[in-house]
Design a protein around this motif. Structure first.
Motif, PDB file in Angstrom:
ATOM      1  N   VAL A  99     -71.186 -23.483 -28.879  1.00 43.29           N
ATOM      2  CA  VAL A  99     -70.056 -22.708 -29.395  1.00 43.29           C
ATOM      3  C   VAL A  99     -70.530 -21.741 -30.480  1.00 43.29           C
ATOM      4  N   LEU A 100     -71.328 -22.271 -31.399  1.00 39.79           N
ATOM      5  CA  LEU A 100     -71.787 -21.445 -32.522  1.00 39.79           C
ATOM      6  C   LEU A 100     -72.655 -20.286 -32.033  1.00 39.79           C
ATOM      7  N   MET A 101     -73.551 -20.584 -31.074  1.00 39.19           N
ATOM      8  CA  MET A 101     -74.544 -19.589 -30.704  1.00 39.19           C
ATOM      9  C   MET A 101     -73.997 -18.499 -29.792  1.00 39.19           C
ATOM     10  N   LYS A 102     -72.816 -18.718 -29.230  1.00 41.25           N
ATOM     11  CA  LYS A 102     -72.267 -17.641 -28.407  1.00 41.25           C
ATOM     12  C   LYS A 102     -71.844 -16.453 -29.280  1.00 41.25           C
ATOM     13  N   TYR A 103     -71.769 -16.690 -30.608  1.00 39.03           N
ATOM     14  CA  TYR A 103     -71.401 -15.609 -31.523  1.00 39.03           C
ATOM     15  C   TYR A 103     -72.582 -14.730 -31.904  1.00 39.03           C
TER      16      TYR A 103
ATOM     17  N   GLN B 182     -88.065 -29.981 -34.494  1.00 44.97           N
ATOM     18  CA  GLN B 182     -88.048 -28.634 -33.937  1.00 44.97           C
ATOM     19  C   GLN B 182     -87.059 -28.513 -32.777  1.00 44.97           C
ATOM     20  N   ASN B 183     -86.906 -29.569 -31.956  1.00 45.18           N
ATOM     21  CA  ASN B 183     -85.972 -29.493 -30.833  1.00 45.18           C
ATOM     22  C   ASN B 183     -84.548 -29.213 -31.297  1.00 45.18           C
ATOM     23  N   ALA B 184     -84.203 -29.720 -32.457  1.00 49.25           N
ATOM     24  CA  ALA B 184     -82.868 -29.457 -32.991  1.00 49.25           C
ATOM     25  C   ALA B 184     -82.770 -28.017 -33.483  1.00 49.25           C
ATOM     26  N   TRP B 185     -83.822 -27.543 -34.151  1.00 46.92           N
ATOM     27  CA  TRP B 185     -83.816 -26.139 -34.592  1.00 46.92           C
ATOM     28  C   TRP B 185     -83.718 -25.206 -33.395  1.00 46.92           C
ATOM     29  N   ASP B 186     -84.393 -25.586 -32.286  1.00 44.56           N
ATOM     30  CA  ASP B 186     -84.387 -24.719 -31.105  1.00 44.56           C
ATOM     31  C   ASP B 186     -82.974 -24.441 -30.593  1.00 44.56           C
ATOM     32  N   ALA B 187     -82.071 -25.391 -30.855  1.00 44.64           N
ATOM     33  CA  ALA B 187     -80.694 -25.194 -30.412  1.00 44.64           C
ATOM     34  C   ALA B 187     -80.060 -24.000 -31.120  1.00 44.64           C
TER      35      ALA B 187
ATOM     36  N   ASN C 214     -75.870 -32.964 -36.952  1.00 43.18           N
ATOM     37  CA  ASN C 214     -76.002 -34.195 -36.192  1.00 43.18           C
ATOM     38  C   ASN C 214     -76.212 -33.945 -34.703  1.00 43.18           C
ATOM     39  N   VAL C 215     -76.675 -34.971 -34.038  1.00 42.07           N
ATOM     40  CA  VAL C 215     -77.070 -34.885 -32.645  1.00 42.07           C
ATOM     41  C   VAL C 215     -76.131 -35.758 -31.839  1.00 42.07           C
TER      42      VAL C 215
ATOM     43  N   ASN D 208     -74.785 -30.416 -33.307  1.00 42.76           N
ATOM     44  CA  ASN D 208     -73.734 -29.762 -34.075  1.00 42.76           C
ATOM     45  C   ASN D 208     -74.270 -29.333 -35.427  1.00 42.76           C
ATOM     46  N   GLY D 209     -73.760 -28.237 -35.920  1.00 46.00           N
ATOM     47  CA  GLY D 209     -74.261 -27.787 -37.204  1.00 46.00           C
ATOM     48  C   GLY D 209     -73.397 -26.712 -37.826  1.00 46.00           C
ATOM     49  N   TYR D 210     -73.872 -26.200 -38.956  1.00 47.82           N
ATOM     50  CA  TYR D 210     -73.132 -25.189 -39.696  1.00 47.82           C
ATOM     51  C   TYR D 210     -73.686 -23.801 -39.436  1.00 47.82           C
ATOM     52  N   GLY D 211     -72.780 -22.843 -39.366  1.00 43.67           N
ATOM     53  CA  GLY D 211     -73.166 -21.446 -39.299  1.00 43.67           C
ATOM     54  C   GLY D 211     -72.381 -20.677 -40.344  1.00 43.67           C
ATOM     55  N   ILE D 212     -72.844 -19.462 -40.652  1.00 44.78           N
ATOM     56  CA  ILE D 212     -72.165 -18.636 -41.649  1.00 44.78           C
ATOM     57  C   ILE D 212     -71.643 -17.385 -40.971  1.00 44.78           C
ATOM     58  N   SER D 213     -70.359 -17.109 -41.163  1.00 48.52           N
ATOM     59  CA  SER D 213     -69.760 -15.932 -40.557  1.00 48.52           C
ATOM     60  C   SER D 213     -70.362 -14.654 -41.126  1.00 48.52           C
TER      61      SER D 213
END
Lengths: 469, 449
Positions: free
Chosen positions: A95-99, A121-126, A143-144, A348-353
């Protein structure tokens, strides 16, 4: 008289609306950060906790973080440019990365952050994206999530330690190996037609895609970034399709709609099913149902909960046979015959608008929210698996450890992070339904038929993405 | 209907000569008003009205100078600078530009209307001055507005509301169909004018094949469900009207009860009832049968049939209530006379009841048809997790409206969605107009008055 009345009404309405509009436009000098969290975090009180902690820490800086108070799936793309979006948002990686494509969320300089070292790193790759050849990251993993196996110890056969533990590790083989699970489920079905061994909604795209991934299937090519290459039928994915077909054979038509999803907690509790697959965030409802059943059998609430604790087991998914045939018994002591069951998972994680007016403060909030203390608190309150190694180490939780290790070694296939991912679900669900319909019905599909269904899925996804663009 | 068109045509044909005539008879007041709105009125001595016209023109010119003209240009270009939040480029938002462009056209329309009105007004009062008539003062105009011309005042606000909240979005939606808005082309990407959506729907691609299949089923569904609901509803009403039926009130209460429960709750309940683990299948299994996959991937006609039944459950009560009311209006003498003449029950129904009810309910029938044609709920709730072979991202029970929803809301293909809805609109409006104009209730409007 009526006319005058009508006029008065019209005037009152106009005046009223003007007053309303003016009243809404109050200026404020305080910096307000709007934080979008998911509904579970709101319901369980974690959001309140973190907002309070953040506001307490920065109370002298005239900054206050508040609940963005909008739908958990509200669209930044539509709200952000007009100033209505949140400043910080918590979402699953897809959801986050579609932005990112529309530059609606900010790239973050993760190397400079304290959390960088702690997350695999696998989590960062997301949260990795490509910006004209330059690698950027647009989110911080918190979190995963992955599907896990839920089963009940007290519905195991009495003699499981002698008959169903061939590798003598004190864990029943049927929760370790899919072939044993298949055979056990079959024997249950044969002795009592109203009961099931393993049961799952087989057209659920999230839980069942893993069968394809294990044998070489993938969603998008080039590490889930190339939406012109769709590979759910790639490699030997048809073996995974065949497994879905075989599993349908040990269930009935209830696997074709949401019957096993709606009823899974109560079915597990009343013994209709022995095991199912679910995400750990549902654990509390399993506990509630099962303890209700125990209480109806005469236990006190305390005793019931204790019994649930002993008998309800949540663990990683069983291993799959390397040759893809789950219908015959295989030597469980020979590791070369088995492969890990890959599953679809999410980070799941945080993003900044990009539209936030207070980038520094938004970043400060994200840093605060991804600190060990907060991540640990979140894991405790919401029952999720932290992406931070140090937080995990302090939890001493074996199930969380399984998920974390699965992420680390690639057994979790993280959902694609490109915008086209929105188009994959419906075709997959429909294709799985087709396979399962035959599997629990006529049973006339050959392996080629199954492969053709998987190819149709690929084809439908391709069409959904590329016909209009 | 034909007359109206003929009159309009006459008017258009006479327009050039009418304009010529108008100019021939015009004095300096008219020309003054042509130069700047309100000047003519000033010369006529109607200062306040003139001032209002001047203000209106001044305001509109200011609007066009400040943003109106650029909005109209934007309407054609739909943006030239792409926004980028990372680089801080605000850029153009094509969708907003389209909307503001439409608004600017509206404003232009208002300006033209006021301009023509102002010229006519100036001439009218100049003529009155020539004949030495008393010119109405501004106060007279105002009092006319709350007396003889009250309808203008009363309708002004609703009209403005309808224009802004109804007409503007509809025009916007129609224009979207002629762009490439949707998919990956959403702001900050720039949208362009394009006929691709229609091209893709019409040319021989899989999409058009799918469109024709869905349209065929959609028409069948609309006819079948409307007829079924109508006649069963009518039948129930007649049945409950019979003298021999005891406890009518109680019998009538059941359909009304079904009607009173919100539709989507009923739909969810039916979905559960027919689900593979639901009560119906449980009963089948308890009686030794096998689970029937009512909404499965291969149950095309079964799912369609259940849809028809569920929709009947939802719609029949309203038809029944309507027909009950109408039936009570039929003069019983008609039946008595028919009986004396030896007419059978069927002939009485065919020649008295049906024409009478049909006459009163044709508009309702059209309404039902359109409602069923665009019946989103039934198959959305019952069977929306299936894609069928030979359909483009649709199932074989999907109606156009479900397909439209999947395209535009779930998949973001707005322009295709707009194009489909435009086609739905053309079909339904054409059908309903034809049926209505040919129906007895339109042709013989006065028969039963």
């Amino acid at each position: 008289m009526k006319r005058i009345l009508a006029l008065v009404m019209a005037v009152v309405m106009v005046v009223g609306m003007t007053v309303l509009l003016v009243a809404c436009d109050k200026p404020s000098s305080q910096i307000t950060l709007r934080v979008l969290e998911n509904d579970t975090a709101k319901k369980e009180g974690y959001l309140d906790y973190i907002l309070e902690a953040f506001n307490e820490k920065y109370k002298d800086d005239n900054v206050v973080a508040v609940d963005a108070n909008m739908d958990e799936y509200s669209n930044l793309e539509q709200d952000g440019p007009y100033g209505y979006g949140p400043d910080v948002l918590y979402q699953a990686n897809d959801v986050l990365m579609k932005y990112v494509e529309g530059h609606h969320i900010m790239p973050i300089d993760i190397q400079s952050m304290e959390v960088y070292e702690q997350v695999p790193q696998n989590a960062w790759d997301a949260y990795k994206a490509d910006n004209n050849g330059e690698v950027i990251y647009c989110g911080i993993p918190v979190n995963v999530q992955q599907p896990l196996l839920f089963y009940r110890k007290d519905t195991l056969p009495e003699n499981w330690q002698t008959e169903w533990d061939k590798n003598d590790n004190d864990i029943p083989d049927m929760v370790e190996y899919w072939n044993e699970m298949y055979l056990y489920s079959k024997s249950i079905r044969e002795s009592d037609n109203s009961k099931f061994g393993f049961a799952l909604q087989l057209n659920n795209e999230y839980f069942n895609s893993g069968f394809l991934f294990t044998y070489g299937g993938y969603v998008f090519g080039n590490n889930n970034t190339d939406d012109t290459d769709i590979g759910l039928s790639a490699g030997n994915a048809k073996l995974g399709g065949k497994i879905i077909w075989e599993l349908a054979g040990i269930m009935d038509q209830k696997c074709l709609d949401d019957s096993f999803t709606v009823g899974r907690e109560s079915m597990l509790a009343n013994g209709t099913i022995f095991a199912t697959i679910c995400t750990p965030d549902m654990t509390s409802s399993f506990i509630k149902e099962l303890s209700a059943v125990y209480q109806s059998e005469g236990l006190s609430e305390q005793e019931a909960l204790q019994k649930v604790d002993e008998n309800l087991v949540i663990t990683g998914l069983p291993k799959l046979p390397a040759d893809g045939d789950i219908t015959v018994r295989k030597d469980v002591t020979d590791d070369s015959l088995w492969v890990a069951h890959k599953t679809m998972g999410g980070v799941n994680g945080y993003g900044i608008s990009s539209y936030t007016k207070h980038r520094d403060w938004a970043l400060k909030f994200v840093e605060f929210a991804t600190s060990k203390e907060m991540v640990l608190k979140r894991a405790e309150m919401l029952g999720v698996v932290p992406a931070r190694a140090d937080a995990l180490a302090e939890m001493h939780d074996t199930v969380a450890q399984i998920t974390y290790d699965n992420l680390d070694d690639g057994t979790i296939v993280v959902m694609p992070s490109i915008s086209a991912v929105g188009q994959i679900w419906m075709p997959i669900a429909s294709g799985f339904k087709q396979i399962a319909t035959d599997g629990c019905g006529d049973r006339i599909f050959t392996i080629d038929d199954i492969e053709n269904v998987l190819k149709t899925i690929d084809d439908n996804i391709y069409k959904a993405i590329h016909t209009f663009s | 209907m034909k007359n109206a068109f003929r009159q309009l045509w006459q008017k258009i044909r006479n327009l050039p000569s009418a304009v010529k005539e108008f100019f021939k008879e015009s004095g300096r007041e008219t020309y003054a008003s042509m130069c700047f709105m309100g000047v003519g009125q000033m010369i006529n001595g109607q200062y306040i009205k003139g001032l209002l016209y001047m203000l209106a023109e001044g305001g509109l010119i200011a609007y066009f100078a400040l943003r109106g003209i650029s909005d109209i240009i934007g309407f054609f270009t739909l943006g030239t600078v792409k926004a980028d939040a990372w680089l801080g480029i605000e850029g153009d938002n094509s969708v907003i530009m389209l909307l503001m462009g439409i608004f600017a056209w509206f404003a232009l329309g208002v300006l033209v209307y006021l301009y023509i009105h102002n010229i006519k007004d100036a001439k009218k009062y100049a003529d009155m001055k020539i004949f030495k008539e008393h010119l109405p003062s501004f106060r007279d105009d105002l009092s006319a507005l709350i007396n003889s011309k009250f309808y203008k005042l009363a309708l002004f606000l609703p009209l403005v509301g309808v224009l802004i909240f109804n007409v503007l979005p509809i025009v916007f939606m129609i224009l979207i169909a002629f762009t490439n808005y949707g998919g990956t082309i959403v702001p900050p990407e720039l949208v362009d004018w394009s006929l691709d959506s229609f091209g893709k729907l019409v040319t021989g691609s899989e999409l058009s094949q799918s469109f024709i299949r869905i349209l065929g089923w959609n028409l069948l569904w609309a006819f079948a469900s409307t007829m079924f609901n109508y006649f069963v509803g009518l039948g129930l009403a007649i049945l409950f009207n019979k003298k021999c039926v005891k406890g009518k009130a109680i019998w009538r209460a059941f359909p009304v009860l079904a009607y009173a429960i919100p539709g989507f709750i009923t739909l969810l309940a039916f979905k559960f009832m027919f689900s593979n683990g639901g009560p119906i299948n449980n009963m089948i299994v308890d009686n030794g049968g096998k689970i029937i996959d009512f909404f499965g991937i291969n149950s095309k006609w079964m799912a369609r049939g259940i849809g028809l039944f569920v929709n009947a459950w939802l719609s029949i009560p309203s038809i029944m209530l309507l027909a009950t009311g109408i039936l009570s209006n039929i003069n019983n003498d008609l039946y008595e006379a028919a009986r004396i003449d030896g007419a059978s029950g069927w002939v009485q129904f065919k020649s008295i009841t049906l024409p009478f009810v049909l006459f009163s309910t044709t508009p309702v029938l059209i309404n039902q048809f359109i409602g069923n044609f665009n019946n989103f709920g039934v198959f959305f709730f019952l069977r929306s997790d299936v894609l069928s072979d030979g359909y483009f991202l649709a199932s074989d029970t999907d109606l156009l409206i479900n397909w439209l929803y999947r395209m535009s809301i779930e998949k973001n293909y707005y322009s295709i969605g707009a194009a489909i809805s435009l086609i739905i609109f053309l079909i339904t409006s054409a059908l309903s107009l034809i049926v209505y104009v040919r129906s007895a209730s339109y042709k013989k409007e006065d028969t039963f008055r």
